[in-house]
Structures are given as C-alpha cells and as structure tokens.
Scaffold this motif. Structure first.
Motif, PDB file in Angstrom:
ATOM      1  N   SER A  84      16.881  23.868 -43.332  1.00 53.90           N
ATOM      2  CA  SER A  84      17.831  23.285 -42.380  1.00 53.90           C
ATOM      3  C   SER A  84      18.072  24.116 -41.133  1.00 53.90           C
ATOM      4  O   SER A  84      18.740  23.650 -40.220  1.00 53.90           O
ATOM      5  CB  SER A  84      19.175  23.045 -43.071  1.00 53.90           C
ATOM      6  OG  SER A  84      19.031  22.114 -44.109  1.00 53.90           O
ATOM      7  N   GLU A  85      17.558  25.325 -41.110  1.00 56.07           N
ATOM      8  CA  GLU A  85      17.751  26.129 -39.906  1.00 56.07           C
ATOM      9  C   GLU A  85      16.659  27.173 -39.786  1.00 56.07           C
ATOM     10  O   GLU A  85      15.942  27.451 -40.748  1.00 56.07           O
ATOM     11  CB  GLU A  85      19.126  26.777 -39.886  1.00 56.07           C
ATOM     12  CG  GLU A  85      19.531  27.510 -41.126  1.00 56.07           C
ATOM     13  CD  GLU A  85      20.988  27.933 -41.069  1.00 56.07           C
ATOM     14  OE1 GLU A  85      21.225  29.129 -41.265  1.00 56.07           O
ATOM     15  OE2 GLU A  85      21.855  27.086 -40.823  1.00 56.07           O
ATOM     16  N   ARG A  99      18.442  21.407 -36.765  1.00 62.56           N
ATOM     17  CA  ARG A  99      19.539  21.661 -37.696  1.00 62.56           C
ATOM     18  C   ARG A  99      20.416  20.426 -37.900  1.00 62.56           C
ATOM     19  O   ARG A  99      20.799  20.115 -39.032  1.00 62.56           O
ATOM     20  CB  ARG A  99      20.373  22.826 -37.181  1.00 62.56           C
ATOM     21  CG  ARG A  99      21.438  23.252 -38.134  1.00 62.56           C
ATOM     22  CD  ARG A  99      22.088  24.548 -37.681  1.00 62.56           C
ATOM     23  NE  ARG A  99      22.930  25.029 -38.752  1.00 62.56           N
ATOM     24  CZ  ARG A  99      24.145  25.465 -38.579  1.00 62.56           C
ATOM     25  NH1 ARG A  99      24.668  25.524 -37.376  1.00 62.56           N
ATOM     26  NH2 ARG A  99      24.851  25.875 -39.611  1.00 62.56           N
ATOM     27  N   LYS A 103      20.862  18.599 -41.519  1.00 59.33           N
ATOM     28  CA  LYS A 103      22.174  18.489 -42.177  1.00 59.33           C
ATOM     29  C   LYS A 103      22.497  17.033 -42.496  1.00 59.33           C
ATOM     30  O   LYS A 103      23.054  16.722 -43.555  1.00 59.33           O
ATOM     31  CB  LYS A 103      23.272  19.101 -41.304  1.00 59.33           C
ATOM     32  CG  LYS A 103      23.127  20.590 -41.091  1.00 59.33           C
ATOM     33  CD  LYS A 103      23.277  21.370 -42.384  1.00 59.33           C
ATOM     34  CE  LYS A 103      23.190  22.863 -42.122  1.00 59.33           C
ATOM     35  NZ  LYS A 103      23.153  23.652 -43.329  1.00 59.33           N
TER      36      LYS A 103
END
Length: 179
Positions: A84-85, A99, A103
């Motif tokens: 996610s990052e 991101r 999410k």
C-alpha cells in the motif's frame, strides 16, 4: 518501503540504455489508440514474451493509475498480498505505489493483506513495470500478488476492485500478468 529489482538482468536487461532499446523494439510503432479497463499481458522473460507484451502495451492509452495483479510463484506471503505504500525501483527509475487506491482496495476487499514478502522476489509483476514506465513515467500503481485459487476469494477481490474504481471516479487500468 523501496522494493528493489529482483529479476533485472535475468528476465529483462538491467542496463538502462539496453532496456530502453529493447522496449522500443518490442513496442514497435506506438499507437496508444485503445482505452482499456483491463488487459492480460504475459510475464516471461522478455526474450520469450516481449513481443506479445509490446503488442498489447503499444495499443494502450496508459492512465495515471494502474492495478497490477500477478500470480505468486514463490509461495511467500499471504494468499492475496498487497503493498500500500512505497515504490518499486526498476532500471528506468522508481514507480510509486498509489497509496489512496491501495487503501481503498483494502477497505473494499477485507481479504487483501499488507504483505511485501510476497512481492520481494516475484518476477511476474516486476516485468510489467518497464513497459509501463517507458510509455508513461508518471503513473502510480498498486501491486497485488495472488496465490489463492478459491473462486469466492477471487470474486471478492474482483468486487473490491470494482468498488474502489467506482469510488475513485477516475480511469484505472487493471493488468493481469499471466503466462
């Protein structure tokens, strides 16, 4: 987190100039005349699948946001693993993870597990990134490694992708990296 190249020099050239030259050859004349919602692109070494991948990518208008689904060949990590990052490094530069989209995907599909280990040595997603970067260096993506073969979990993932894209209200390309 920075995910370093795992297969540069084996599945595709590690040298930037050689990679750019090879990509130009595989892509041929870039028409970018198709707006696609999803595509399937092979992920073998470029010497085996580069021409097919190039034929697909040369026709696509590459949006700023992309989801790449790949099989998990290593068996590492959760059955539906997402990052996610961070970013992924390839010989052409760094590709940031989207991101916000990641999410949203986790919110809409509770089966997705944050797990970088599934991606650490996996080639099937990494080989897509140079083609995309060559065509549009300012894109963001979400990597998802799939080890689950159960229909219900894959259906849930598909519905989560659909809900996230709908919620986002922007064009997103979904790429399935497949043999």
């Amino acid at each position: 987190m920075l995910r370093k190249p795992a297969v540069a020099g084996r599945f595709y050239p590690a040298d930037k100039k050689t990679l750019q030259s090879d990509l130009a050859g595989y892509l041929g004349v870039v028409r970018a005349d198709l707006n696609a919602h999803g595509v399937i692109v092979p992920h073998a070494g470029y010497m085996y699948s580069g021409h097919v991948a190039g034929a697909v990518y040369s026709r696509l208008k590459i949006p700023a946001r992309i989801i790449v689904l790949c099989p998990n060949h290593t068996g590492l990590g959760a059955s539906l693993s997402i990052m996610s990052e961070g970013s992924w490094e390839i010989p052409l530069g760094r590709v940031p993870i989207d991101r916000a989209l990641a999410k949203s995907l986790v919110r809409h599909c509770h089966l997705l597990t944050e797990d970088a280990s599934a991606h650490q040595f996996e080639h099937s997603l990494e080989v897509q990134l140079p083609f995309l970067f060559h065509l549009r260096s300012d894109f963001q993506f979400v990597p998802i490694a799939v080890a689950s073969s159960g229909y219900a979990s894959l259906e849930r993932l598909g519905k989560g992708i659909e809900a996230s894209i709908r919620e986002l209200g922007e064009e997103v390309l979904v790429i399935a990296s497949s043999d």
